[in-house]
Design a protein around this motif. Sequence first.
Motif: not given
Length: 136
Positions: A89-99, A104-119
Amino acid sequence: MANEQFSDKAVDLANRARELSDDLAGLAADAGRFVTEAAADGGTSPLVIGLTVLVLAVFVGYHVVWRVTPALHSPLMAVTNAISSVIIVGALIAAGPADFGFSEVMGFLAVTLAAVNIFGGFIVTHRMLAMFKKKK
């Protein structure tokens, strides 16, 4: 007999977790009073408050995990990894803005690592549960 022992250990573990939860609630209330008193006295550094919370979280987390029986440790850790979905949730908020920038890079990395951790947590749980199934 083994099921009764397992059940008794699970009940004992639940009681210990309840006791730790009560202790944590007391510590949280004390910390809340401390913060309120410090704010009334002119404030305390946010760094001190953050470090206090970190130390308390490490202490409580260590004691909660340490008291888990070995038979329940792997499933508990697998489910704990699944709980990390809150990070997404926090990572999506960080990766979400248009600029496009560092957050945004760290948010995308957090989403990727959290998804790997969850699965990964769900895969470990599935394998652990498969060990307890009767073979045909």
